[in-house]
Design a protein around this motif. Structure first.
Motif, PDB file in Angstrom:
ATOM      1  N   GLN A 132      34.582  32.299  39.912  1.00 12.59           N
ATOM      2  CA  GLN A 132      34.984  33.214  40.810  1.00 12.59           C
ATOM      3  C   GLN A 132      33.813  33.813  41.438  1.00 12.59           C
ATOM      4  O   GLN A 132      32.572  33.673  40.954  1.00 12.59           O
ATOM      5  CB  GLN A 132      35.820  34.413  40.142  1.00 12.59           C
ATOM      6  CG  GLN A 132      37.018  33.777  39.455  1.00 12.59           C
ATOM      7  CD  GLN A 132      37.996  34.993  38.750  1.00 12.59           C
ATOM      8  OE1 GLN A 132      37.391  36.045  38.567  1.00 12.59           O
ATOM      9  NE2 GLN A 132      39.211  34.370  38.380  1.00 12.59           N
ATOM     10  N   SER A 159      45.868  44.424  40.428  1.00 17.97           N
ATOM     11  CA  SER A 159      46.584  45.376  39.211  1.00 17.97           C
ATOM     12  C   SER A 159      45.626  46.545  39.017  1.00 17.97           C
ATOM     13  O   SER A 159      46.171  47.596  39.125  1.00 17.97           O
ATOM     14  CB  SER A 159      46.445  44.579  38.124  1.00 17.97           C
ATOM     15  OG  SER A 159      45.011  43.841  37.802  1.00 17.97           O
ATOM     16  N   ARG A 193      34.327  34.706  33.972  1.00 19.39           N
ATOM     17  CA  ARG A 193      34.839  33.729  35.110  1.00 19.39           C
ATOM     18  C   ARG A 193      33.938  33.520  36.086  1.00 19.39           C
ATOM     19  O   ARG A 193      34.053  33.244  37.250  1.00 19.39           O
ATOM     20  CB  ARG A 193      36.022  34.350  35.522  1.00 19.39           C
ATOM     21  CG  ARG A 193      37.309  34.484  34.735  1.00 19.39           C
ATOM     22  CD  ARG A 193      38.564  34.092  35.618  1.00 19.39           C
ATOM     23  NE  ARG A 193      39.846  34.596  34.820  1.00 19.39           N
ATOM     24  CZ  ARG A 193      40.430  34.235  33.682  1.00 19.39           C
ATOM     25  NH1 ARG A 193      39.958  33.219  32.943  1.00 19.39           N
ATOM     26  NH2 ARG A 193      41.358  34.912  33.309  1.00 19.39           N
ATOM     27  N   TYR A 207      51.802  45.119  43.925  1.00 16.22           N
ATOM     28  CA  TYR A 207      52.719  45.507  42.971  1.00 16.22           C
ATOM     29  C   TYR A 207      53.481  46.714  43.425  1.00 16.22           C
ATOM     30  O   TYR A 207      54.557  47.438  42.724  1.00 16.22           O
ATOM     31  CB  TYR A 207      51.850  45.910  41.713  1.00 16.22           C
ATOM     32  CG  TYR A 207      51.171  44.910  41.041  1.00 16.22           C
ATOM     33  CD1 TYR A 207      51.864  43.727  40.344  1.00 16.22           C
ATOM     34  CD2 TYR A 207      49.874  44.616  41.483  1.00 16.22           C
ATOM     35  CE1 TYR A 207      51.293  42.577  39.941  1.00 16.22           C
ATOM     36  CE2 TYR A 207      49.101  43.439  41.030  1.00 16.22           C
ATOM     37  CZ  TYR A 207      49.942  42.525  40.281  1.00 16.22           C
ATOM     38  OH  TYR A 207      49.390  41.224  39.877  1.00 16.22           O
ATOM     39  N   PHE A 210      46.116  43.101  35.015  1.00  8.63           N
ATOM     40  CA  PHE A 210      46.611  41.783  34.985  1.00  8.63           C
ATOM     41  C   PHE A 210      46.536  40.964  33.930  1.00  8.63           C
ATOM     42  O   PHE A 210      47.591  40.474  33.413  1.00  8.63           O
ATOM     43  CB  PHE A 210      46.360  40.971  36.312  1.00  8.63           C
ATOM     44  CG  PHE A 210      46.741  39.690  36.361  1.00  8.63           C
ATOM     45  CD1 PHE A 210      47.957  39.641  37.209  1.00  8.63           C
ATOM     46  CD2 PHE A 210      46.416  38.610  35.736  1.00  8.63           C
ATOM     47  CE1 PHE A 210      48.398  38.152  37.279  1.00  8.63           C
ATOM     48  CE2 PHE A 210      46.886  37.412  35.787  1.00  8.63           C
ATOM     49  CZ  PHE A 210      47.948  37.070  36.663  1.00  8.63           C
ATOM     50  N   ARG A 211      45.741  41.048  33.310  1.00  4.14           N
ATOM     51  CA  ARG A 211      45.193  40.047  32.064  1.00  4.14           C
ATOM     52  C   ARG A 211      45.859  40.785  30.837  1.00  4.14           C
ATOM     53  O   ARG A 211      46.321  40.090  30.118  1.00  4.14           O
ATOM     54  CB  ARG A 211      43.784  40.160  31.903  1.00  4.14           C
ATOM     55  CG  ARG A 211      42.893  39.241  32.821  1.00  4.14           C
ATOM     56  CD  ARG A 211      41.440  39.413  32.748  1.00  4.14           C
ATOM     57  NE  ARG A 211      41.055  38.470  33.966  1.00  4.14           N
ATOM     58  CZ  ARG A 211      39.686  38.345  34.105  1.00  4.14           C
ATOM     59  NH1 ARG A 211      38.841  38.940  33.334  1.00  4.14           N
ATOM     60  NH2 ARG A 211      39.319  38.157  35.381  1.00  4.14           N
ATOM     61  N   LYS A 224      41.162  38.415  47.716  1.00  7.45           N
ATOM     62  CA  LYS A 224      41.286  38.899  46.627  1.00  7.45           C
ATOM     63  C   LYS A 224      40.095  39.555  45.799  1.00  7.45           C
ATOM     64  O   LYS A 224      39.279  38.718  45.507  1.00  7.45           O
ATOM     65  CB  LYS A 224      42.011  38.257  45.671  1.00  7.45           C
ATOM     66  CG  LYS A 224      42.444  38.674  44.111  1.00  7.45           C
ATOM     67  CD  LYS A 224      43.094  37.506  43.497  1.00  7.45           C
ATOM     68  CE  LYS A 224      43.493  38.033  42.187  1.00  7.45           C
ATOM     69  NZ  LYS A 224      44.178  37.092  40.993  1.00  7.45           N
ATOM     70  N   TYR A 284      45.352  40.252  48.645  1.00  8.36           N
ATOM     71  CA  TYR A 284      45.947  40.515  47.259  1.00  8.36           C
ATOM     72  C   TYR A 284      45.537  41.944  46.510  1.00  8.36           C
ATOM     73  O   TYR A 284      44.328  42.073  46.387  1.00  8.36           O
ATOM     74  CB  TYR A 284      45.516  39.401  46.292  1.00  8.36           C
ATOM     75  CG  TYR A 284      46.329  39.423  45.068  1.00  8.36           C
ATOM     76  CD1 TYR A 284      46.804  40.406  44.124  1.00  8.36           C
ATOM     77  CD2 TYR A 284      46.650  38.097  44.390  1.00  8.36           C
ATOM     78  CE1 TYR A 284      47.439  40.285  43.127  1.00  8.36           C
ATOM     79  CE2 TYR A 284      47.206  37.954  43.399  1.00  8.36           C
ATOM     80  CZ  TYR A 284      47.838  39.350  42.696  1.00  8.36           C
ATOM     81  OH  TYR A 284      48.532  39.131  41.426  1.00  8.36           O
ATOM     82  N   LYS A 317      38.065  34.446  46.193  1.00  8.54           N
ATOM     83  CA  LYS A 317      38.300  35.289  45.019  1.00  8.54           C
ATOM     84  C   LYS A 317      37.223  35.534  44.147  1.00  8.54           C
ATOM     85  O   LYS A 317      36.559  34.881  43.825  1.00  8.54           O
ATOM     86  CB  LYS A 317      39.486  34.782  43.963  1.00  8.54           C
ATOM     87  CG  LYS A 317      39.789  35.054  42.807  1.00  8.54           C
ATOM     88  CD  LYS A 317      41.027  34.280  42.168  1.00  8.54           C
ATOM     89  CE  LYS A 317      41.413  34.886  40.733  1.00  8.54           C
ATOM     90  NZ  LYS A 317      42.165  34.367  39.900  1.00  8.54           N
TER      91      LYS A 317
HETATM   92  C1  PBG Z   1      44.674  34.078  37.211  1.00 11.48           C
HETATM   93  C2  PBG Z   1      44.812  35.300  38.299  1.00 11.48           C
HETATM   94  C3  PBG Z   1      44.516  36.386  37.973  1.00 11.48           C
HETATM   95  C4  PBG Z   1      44.746  37.336  38.953  1.00 11.48           C
HETATM   96  C5  PBG Z   1      46.043  36.489  39.534  1.00 11.48           C
HETATM   97  N1  PBG Z   1      45.909  35.273  39.115  1.00 11.48           N
HETATM   98  C6  PBG Z   1      43.288  36.915  36.934  1.00 11.48           C
HETATM   99  C7  PBG Z   1      42.110  36.402  36.843  1.00 11.48           C
HETATM  100  O1  PBG Z   1      41.415  35.842  37.605  1.00 11.48           O
HETATM  101  O2  PBG Z   1      41.831  36.591  35.633  1.00 11.48           O
HETATM  102  C8  PBG Z   1      44.713  38.739  38.948  1.00 11.48           C
HETATM  103  C9  PBG Z   1      45.706  39.657  39.586  1.00 11.48           C
HETATM  104  C10 PBG Z   1      45.595  41.081  39.453  1.00 11.48           C
HETATM  105  O3  PBG Z   1      44.785  41.628  39.002  1.00 11.48           O
HETATM  106  O4  PBG Z   1      46.616  41.790  40.142  1.00 11.48           O
HETATM  107  N2  PBG Z   1      43.847  33.088  37.771  1.00 11.48           N
END
Ligand code: PBG
Length: 326
Positions: free
Chosen positions: A222, A275, A218, A314, A205-206, A249, A272, A196
């Protein structure tokens, strides 16, 4: 003409049936995981401004969404929760009466055949918006592991078929596997967000999950988007710790990583399709700049071609409809 030599690739493209015969990759509704955002409250069906046609659902309205998903032939959903309140330790993530736990019980009671995946993270539940315990501005690894294991166990108790930890702490698969096994859930698989990246594609997403970090970013947990070999090390660790699926992802800007992780691991790999990747296509489609159906099916195909077995997207409901029409 006769003196030059070349290959005639077009021979196999001359008709639809011929093209169908030699097609190497296919996309099926069985490949999809459909994401659902559940929120505390009543009579809420809130469209996310940055994600057209994606909603936050309160539980009293959720059946409408689930019934549609099942009717379309989608076999799997992943649940993201928006809790009523947040605190330092993300308590509502591992509460048996938490929003995700309640949603899982409701969905499994109505559609026991649907595979329900629980996203296991703390960022929606912590007041600072980070995916772990914070002390002196640092996200602590080891103290977070215990809370993640507790979250996974409470989700499994609620009936989750698969646990999908997305927090990127080191050792999270081992800790969750240990927790699940100790609670009698040896048969519940872990779909690990193994690879990730710290990506700008998570912005929408947020908004949907109310999980924006309140300070910093992050990047200490990440991955750096520049790194490819590190993805293989992350995948290797999660395999050793007992992951059953590996998620990469985001997907679109990381198709090379999907291919490498698939070849390296031989594991079921999940792309993945995040968003931001969804929102860009939606915005362009709404402007009439691209053909939404064609472009979505093409990009989903590209993820399969890159080596993904499963696509978390999505677009799942739309794509399921389009595939039915074809
Ligand atoms: C939470 C999480 C995130 C996503 C899925 N689980 C966001 C992040 O790391 O801030 C993102 C998914 C998306 O953008 O569709 N840890």
């Amino acid at each position: 003409m006769s003196e030059i030599q070349f290959n005639r690739h077009r021979r196999l493209r001359q008709s639809k049936s011929m093209r169908n015969m030699v097609r190497e990759t296919s996309v099926s509704v069985h490949d999809f995981i459909h994401p659902i955002f559940v929120i505390e409250g009543e009579q809420i069906k809130n469209e996310i401004a940055s994600m057209p046609n994606v909603f936050q659902w309160s539980l009293d309205l959720l059946d409408e969404e689930i019934d549609e998903v099942v009717k379309l032939g989608i076999q799997s959903v992943i649940i993201f929760g928006v809790p009523a309140h947040k605190d330092e330790k993300g308590s509502l993530a591992y509460d048996d009466q938490g929003i995700v736990q309640k949603a899982i019980r409701q969905i499994k009671a109505r559609h026991p055949e649907l595979t329900v995946i629980a996203d296991t993270c703390l960022c929606q539940y912590t007041d600072h918006g980070h995916c772990g315990i914070v002390k002196d501005g640092q996200v602590l690894n080891d103290p977070t592991l215990d809370l993640l294991a507790q979250t996974a166990v409470s989700q499994a108790k609620a009936g989750a078929d698969v646990i999908a930890p997305s927090n990127m702490m080191d050792g999270f698969v081992a800790a969750i596997r240990h927790g699940l096994d100790g609670a009698g859930f040896e048969e519940v698989p872990i779909m690990s967000y193994a690879v990730k990246y710290a990506s700008a594609f998570y912005g929408p997403f947020r908004d949907a999950a109310h999980s924006t970090p309140q300070f910093g970013d992050r990047k200490t947990y990440q991955m750096d988007p520049a790194n490819r070999l590190e993805a293989l090390r992350e995948a290797q660790s999660d395999m050793e710790e007992g992951a059953d699926f590996l998620i990469v992802k985001p997907a679109l800007s990381y198709l090379d990583v999907i291919r490498e992780v698939k070849d390296y691991s031989g594991m079921p790999v999940v792309a993945y399709n995040v968003s931001g990747e969804y929102s860009m296509i939606k915005a362009a489609s709404q402007n009439g700049w691209v053909d939404e159906k064609a472009i979505v099916l093409e990009k989903l195909m590209s993820m399969k071609r890159a080596g993904a077995d499963i696509i978390l997207t999505y677009h799942a409901k739309d794509a399921a409809k389009w595939l039915k029409e074809q």
